[in-house]
Design an enzyme around this catalytic site. Structure first.
Site, PDB file in Angstrom:
ATOM      1  CB  VAL A 135     -45.016 -18.282   3.196  1.00 61.22           C
ATOM      2  CG1 VAL A 135     -45.812 -19.324   2.330  1.00 61.22           C
ATOM      3  CG2 VAL A 135     -43.895 -19.122   4.017  1.00 61.22           C
ATOM      4  CD  GLU A 136     -49.919 -15.331   2.574  1.00 59.03           C
ATOM      5  OE1 GLU A 136     -50.080 -14.706   1.421  1.00 59.03           O
ATOM      6  OE2 GLU A 136     -50.493 -15.954   3.160  1.00 59.03           O
ATOM      7  CB  SER A 137     -45.576 -10.648   0.008  1.00 60.97           C
ATOM      8  OG  SER A 137     -45.020 -10.477   1.223  1.00 60.97           O
TER       9      SER A 137
END
Length: 525
Positions: A135-137
């Site tokens: 989700v983040e990166s």
């Protein structure tokens, strides 16, 4: 009666004896109770198996750790409920329609996922957290966001420092996979405690901060409204953050149901962290391990330059299969991990100039030469730590990644701009009639990053519809003027000035070379 009973008992005991060998001359003897017991046990053990003997096969114990695929190890430990909610449905649909994204993610995660999963299991935390780097990166260890967040776990500078992640010229702990994973799990654990074990609130807080989530909970509580995640009034990005994670968890746990096949990641330890306890040129370290410099940099994205840090932060992630070879070579070459170049100070040199020329820092040169300050003299000899290979050999240094980003075509032609005192991304973008957010992206920056004087930026421009832009190098002739050259090539005088940094130059010099971006459909060049 006693005689009768004894007689019967004797008969029974004799009947329990092992049958005598018919070829033996010896007769069976009376056997005591203890001897009977021993014979019975021996007989039970020695009975031969027959095809009719029932065999009870032991079922193998199935555990997450026994799986061949890390994704299955994760899937068996996912516990957060998946609600029927339109936002979860939206992200689930998106992932299912873009299977290539999950294939890319799985490829990027291959060296690191086992390490992350083990850290989560050691702490007994929800396994859903292993999916947060997606989700983040998108599991890009070199990711850098518009909000100045970096690494797999996307720490912004301030939060990274608060969680103990050092950020300096040599090393950025936000991109250190092992250290940043520990920091992220520490932060998430803190937030879980803050919200009394509610992991949906803790995960939301990872995205937007605990204060904002707490404020939203308090607001709903005061209004008599539910305080579950989906009832909170949160920023748009945060409102989609947990649903995106839950959609991923649902897909990972039900690949067959959704008809998607995420490429497997071997459920085994593929990387090992070691500390060589000395600064190492990354090319030297790669040679010790028997791998390429690029592979070593890919496993250790925290190192910005050509080596590990001079004083601390020497740790390296290595392929587990290379560790023994690395250790043997390291011990055989102790103290030879960085090359020292003997440099003679010239007129105009300063410690900072020498450091910049050798891609190091003044502090490193001071330390290497036992200097207490920056004072140096012409003719003085300095020992300067330097890389053993040229800059191109270290493909993933910060400078080389920036060059790669700036070289990506974003328009029909590219301008180079050198930052002057007082300029910002916004003023430069306005001068070139481009978006300041685009300008930041073209140069691997966040929109609110500060600039330094002398920094080189690229500006991508588009020509008018139907135009064909070509770069023309023009040699100034005697009598040429800026306006005359502009008229000749059907461009604007102010663009000629801008393209060639002529703001402070009153006159052109014969032989001077000018760079022009010319529409060849309008002129013949």
């Amino acid at each position: 009666m006693r005689v009768l009973i004894c007689g019967l008992l004797g008969t029974i005991l004799v009947g329990c004896q092992v049958a005598p060998n018919p070829n033996s001359d010896s007769q069976p003897k009376e056997t005591s109770k203890d001897e009977v017991s021993q014979v019975e046990e021996s007989t039970a053990v020695q009975q031969p198996e027959t095809d009719a003997t029932p065999k009870l096969a032991k079922e193998p114990v199935v555990t997450p750790q026994s799986q061949e695929d890390v994704w299955q190890r994760i899937a068996m430990q996912l516990e957060m409920p998946i609600p029927q909610h339109k936002t979860v449905d939206y992200y689930r649909t998106w992932y299912l329609k873009h299977p290539g994204h999950l294939r890319t993610v799985s490829q990027r995660a291959q060296p690191f996922m086992h390490l992350i999963v083990e850290k989560i299991e050691e702490r007994d935390l929800p396994m859903e957290l292993a999916l947060l780097p997606i989700v983040e990166s998108s599991f890009d260890a070199f990711a850098y966001s518009h909000g100045r967040a970096a690494g797999l776990w996307q720490f912004v500078p301030a939060t990274g420092k608060a969680m103990g992640l050092e950020q300096n010229f040599w090393y950025d702990g936000r991109r250190d996979v092992s250290a940043s994973t520990d920091a992220a799990l520490d932060y998430l654990t803190q937030q879980s405690r803050r919200f009394d074990g509610d992991w949906s609130h803790a995960i939301a807080a990872y995205n937007s901060g605990g204060g904002r989530v707490n404020s939203a909970i308090r607001k709903n509580r005061n209004a008599g409204k539910p305080t579950d995640f989906f009832s909170l009034d949160l920023p748009k990005e945060t409102s989609g953050y947990l649903p995106k994670l839950l959609a991923l968890a649902d897909i990972v746990a039900n690949q067959e149901k959704y008809g998607i096949d995420i490429p497997a990641i071997a459920n085994e330890k593929v990387v090992t962290q070691i500390d060589p306890e000395e600064q190492l040129d990354l090319a030297v370290a790669a040679e010790y391990a028997g791998i390429s410099v690029k592979e070593l940099q890919g496993l250790n994205p925290a190192y910005n330059q050509w080596s590990t840090a001079p004083e601390t932060y020497h740790q390296l992630l290595l392929p587990t299969s290379s560790v023994q070879q690395f250790k043997e070579n390291l011990e055989a070459n102790r103290g030879k991990g960085v090359r020292l170049v003997r440099y003679q100070v010239k007129s105009g040199d300063s410690l900072s100039v020498i450091a910049q020329r050798h891609n190091t820092t003044s502090q490193v040169i001071r330390t290497a030469n036992g200097l207490s300050d920056d004072n140096i003299r012409i003719g003085q000899h300095l020992m300067v730590p330097n890389s053993i290979k040229d800059d191109q050999a270290y493909a993933l240094t910060a400078s080389n990644r920036l060059k790669s980003t700036q070289a990506q075509s974003r328009g029909q032609y590219k301008l180079n701009h050198q930052v002057k005192s007082g300029e910002s991304l916004w003023t430069i973008a306005r001068a070139h009639s481009v978006s300041y957010r685009s300008l930041a992206q073209w140069n691997g920056m966040a929109p609110n990053d500060t600039l330094r004087v002398g920094q080189s930026l690229v500006v991508w421009k588009e020509g008018k519809e139907g135009s064909i832009i070509r770069t023309v190098i023009y040699n100034v002739r005697s009598g040429d003027t800026i306006s005359g050259i502009a008229d000749k090539f059907k461009v604007k005088s102010r663009d000629v000035v801008k393209w060639n940094e002529l703001h402070n130059q009153k006159y052109l010099q014969p032989g001077q070379r000018l760079k022009l971006y010319v529409d060849v459909t309008k002129v013949s060049v």
